[in-house]
Design an enzyme around this catalytic site. Structure first.
Site, mmCIF file in Angstrom:
data_model
loop_
_atom_site.group_PDB
_atom_site.id
_atom_site.type_symbol
_atom_site.label_atom_id
_atom_site.label_comp_id
_atom_site.label_asym_id
_atom_site.label_seq_id
_atom_site.Cartn_x
_atom_site.Cartn_y
_atom_site.Cartn_z
ATOM 1 N N HIS A 6 5.472 21.488 -50.635
ATOM 2 C CA HIS A 6 5.611 20.125 -51.199
ATOM 3 C C HIS A 6 4.213 19.650 -51.578
ATOM 4 C CE1 HIS A 6 7.500 15.884 -51.103
ATOM 5 N NE2 HIS A 6 6.266 15.757 -51.585
ATOM 6 N N HIS B 234 1.713 17.490 -54.653
ATOM 7 C CA HIS B 234 1.518 16.702 -55.886
ATOM 8 C C HIS B 234 0.203 17.122 -56.533
ATOM 9 C CE1 HIS B 234 4.748 13.853 -54.845
ATOM 10 N NE2 HIS B 234 4.371 14.102 -53.609
ATOM 11 N N LYS C 132 14.267 18.011 -57.346
ATOM 12 C CA LYS C 132 13.846 16.960 -56.414
ATOM 13 C C LYS C 132 14.668 15.696 -56.602
ATOM 14 C CE LYS C 132 11.355 14.876 -53.358
ATOM 15 N NZ LYS C 132 9.913 14.650 -53.209
ATOM 16 N N HIS D 92 13.875 13.379 -51.000
ATOM 17 C CA HIS D 92 13.065 12.309 -50.393
ATOM 18 C C HIS D 92 14.056 11.435 -49.627
ATOM 19 C CE1 HIS D 92 9.561 9.472 -50.212
ATOM 20 N NE2 HIS D 92 10.574 8.715 -49.794
ATOM 21 N N HIS E 245 9.194 16.157 -46.092
ATOM 22 C CA HIS E 245 8.292 15.341 -45.253
ATOM 23 C C HIS E 245 9.026 14.483 -44.220
ATOM 24 C CE1 HIS E 245 9.389 12.564 -48.419
ATOM 25 N NE2 HIS E 245 8.479 12.967 -49.263
ATOM 26 N N ASP F 228 2.629 17.551 -48.809
ATOM 27 C CA ASP F 228 2.773 16.280 -49.516
ATOM 28 C C ASP F 228 1.404 15.721 -49.874
ATOM 29 O OD1 ASP F 228 4.004 14.149 -50.743
ATOM 30 O OD2 ASP F 228 4.331 13.023 -48.884
HETATM 31 C C1 NCD Z 1 3.827 10.580 -53.067
HETATM 32 C C2 NCD Z 1 3.040 10.397 -54.381
HETATM 33 O O1 NCD Z 1 1.986 9.745 -54.339
HETATM 34 O O2 NCD Z 1 3.455 10.903 -55.409
HETATM 35 N N1 NCD Z 1 3.377 9.608 -52.137
HETATM 36 C C3 NCD Z 1 3.496 9.660 -50.794
HETATM 37 O O3 NCD Z 1 3.154 8.695 -50.118
HETATM 38 N N2 NCD Z 1 3.964 10.727 -50.184
HETATM 39 C C4 NCD Z 1 5.281 10.503 -53.340
HETATM 40 C C5 NCD Z 1 6.147 10.997 -52.216
HETATM 41 O O4 NCD Z 1 6.162 12.187 -51.900
HETATM 42 O O5 NCD Z 1 6.834 10.177 -51.603
HETATM 43 ZN ZN ZN Z 2 5.537 13.917 -51.988
#
Ligand code: NCD
Ligand code: ZN
Length: 344
Positions: A13, A15, A99, A136, A174, A247
Site C-alpha cells: 500500500h 502513495h 481500491k 479503505h 491499513h 501507506d
Molecule cells: C492517504 C493520502 O494522503 O493519500 N492519507 C492517509 O492519511 N493515509 C490516503 C489514505 O490512504 O487514506
Molecule cells: Zn493510503
C-alpha cells in the site's frame, strides 16, 4: 542477533503521487522494496486501464538507472467503473487490485463510492476473475466518531459486502484497531489486512499530547494504545493474513502544517529500520520476513522476490529529516526512538 537477511520486501500500500512529487519519492521506496501496490488516488483518480498504464509508465520513467522496482497498479473504484475495462486490465496483468474508497473518507476520495449497492456488479465480476479489492475501511457518517469509524465500517459495510459477494478477495487496508485485526484473522483465505509502519509505533497521544503534531496525523487516525498493541501483536505474529502496507503518503510540509492539514505520514525512507526495531523490541525478528516479504505475495498469488535485503544492528542510524522537491519539503516520519538497524 546483530544481522538479519530477509527476502527482498514489498510494500502492499503506497502513495507515489505524480509529477515532481513522484520524482522525489519514488527512489525512496525503490531503494529497499522490490514491488509496491500503487494507490490510485491521484487528482483526477486512476479509473481506467489506459490511465493505469500511463501512470505506470510515468513511475517507471522516474526510477534510477538499474532499478528493478516494479509498480503494481490499481484502479480506483467509482460508481461508474466499467467492469469489462477492469477485467481486461486485470487479465493483461496491468492491474493487481482495485481500491475502494468510501466517498469523503480520506485524501482525494471525492470520486469514491457513496452507495455500495451500485458497485455490486463490479464486485461480482472481481470475485469471478479473482481480482482483489483493497478497502479503505472507514464509514463517513457524521454521527460516527472518527475514532470509531473503522470498527463501524466492519459491521455495517464490510461484513455485509463480503457475505453478499462470496469469493471476493478483500484486503483491509491499513487496519488501526483490535477489531480490524480480529476480523482479518477470522476471514479465511480470501481476507487479508495490511498494517502500516507508523501504526505500530504511534498511538493518538503522539498526535495530540504536548501540542498538535500534524506529521502524526493520518487516516485512519491512530487510536488508543490498546489498539496499537493489538496491531503489534498481529504484525509480529507471523500469521499469513497480515502483511506490510506502509501507506507512505507524502504531502508537502505546507499542506501538513496548516489550519486544515492533510492526512498522511511519509515513511518510505526509514520504514525498514523502524520495522526491525519494532520486531526486535517484541522478540519477533524471525517474523519480520513473513510480514514484509512473504505473506503479501502469498495473498496476491505472486512469487516471492528472489533477491535479499540485510539489516545490521549497530550505532543509531540517521535518515534525512526531509525529502526535497521543487515545490517544497516532505517531512520523513520521526519514530521518536533511536533506530539501530541499518539497511546494508
Ligand atoms: C492517504 C493520502 O494522503 O493519500 N492519507 C492517509 O492519511 N493515509 C490516503 C489514505 O490512504 O487514506
Ligand atoms: Zn493510503
Amino acid at each position: 542477533m546483530t544481522q538479519i537477511t530477509i527476502r527482498r520486501p514489498d510494500d502492499w500500500h503506497l502513495h507515489l503521487r505524480d509529477g515532481n512529487m513522484l520524482q522525489a519519492v519514488a527512489p525512496e521506496t525503490a531503494r529497499h522494496f522490490e514491488r509496491a501496490i500503487i494507490m490510485p488516488n491521484l487528482v483526477p483518480p486512476v479509473v481506467t486501464g489506459a490511465q493505469a498504464s500511463a501512470y505506470r509508465d510515468r513511475i517507471l520513467a522516474t526510477l534510477p538507472e538499474g532499478s528493478r522496482f516494479e509498480p503494481l497498479m490499481t484502479l480506483y473504484l467509482t460508481e461508474d467503473t466499467d467492469a469489462e475495462d477492469l477485467a481486461r486490465a486485470h487479465a493483461d496483468g496491468l492491474i493487481k487490485a482495485v481500491k475502494l474508497y468510501p466517498a469523503g473518507a480520506t485524501t482525494n476520495s471525492a470520486s469514491g463510492v457513496k452507495n455500495f449497492d451500485t458497485v455490486r456488479p463490479v464486485l461480482e465480476k472481481m470475485a469471478e476473475i479473482g481480482c482483489p479489492l483493497c478497502v479503505h475501511g472507514e464509514v463517513v457518517d457524521d454521527d460516527i466518531d472518527i475514532f470509531d469509524r473503522e470498527a463501524v465500517f466492519i459491521d455495517r459495510i464490510l461484513d455485509p459486502l463480503r457475505q453478499a459477494t462470496p469469493g471476493l478477495r478483500v484486503v483491509m487496508e491499513h487496519i488501526t484497531t483490535a477489531q480490524g485485526a480480529a476480523y482479518a484473522r477470522s476471514g479465511g483465505k480470501d481476507l487479508g489486512a495490511t498494517i502500516t509502519t507508523h501504526h505500530l509505533v504511534i498511538n493518538r497521544n503522539a498526535m495530540l499530547v504536548g501540542g498538535i503534531k500534524p506529521h502524526y496525523y493520518c487516516l485512519p487516525v491512530a487510536k488508543r494504545e490498546e489498539h496499537r498493541l493489538a496491531l503489534r501483536k498481529a504484525a509480529t505474529s507471523g500469521e499469513a493474513c497480515y502483511f506490510l502496507g506502509t501507506d507512505s503518503a507524502p504531502h508537502l510540509d505546507g499542506a501538513k502544517l496548516s489550519a486544515c492539514g492533510c492526512a498522511g505520514c511519509f515513511t518510505a525512507t526509514n520504514t525498514l529500520s523502524i520495522l526491525a526495531e519494532v520486531f526486535e523490541q517484541d522478540g519477533a525478528l524471525d517474523k519480520l520476513e513473513g510480514f514484509a516479504s512473504l505473506n503479501g505475495p502469498a495473498f496476491y498469488g505472486l512469487p516471492v522476490n528472489t533477491g535479499t535485503l540485510t539489516l545490521t544492528k549497530g550505532d543509531p542510524v540517521t535518515y534525512p529529516e526531509k525529502i526535497v522537491t521543487p515545490e517544497g519539503d516532505v517531512t520523513v516520519f520521526d519514530p521518536m526512538m533511536p533506530l539501530h538497524w541499518r539497511v546494508d
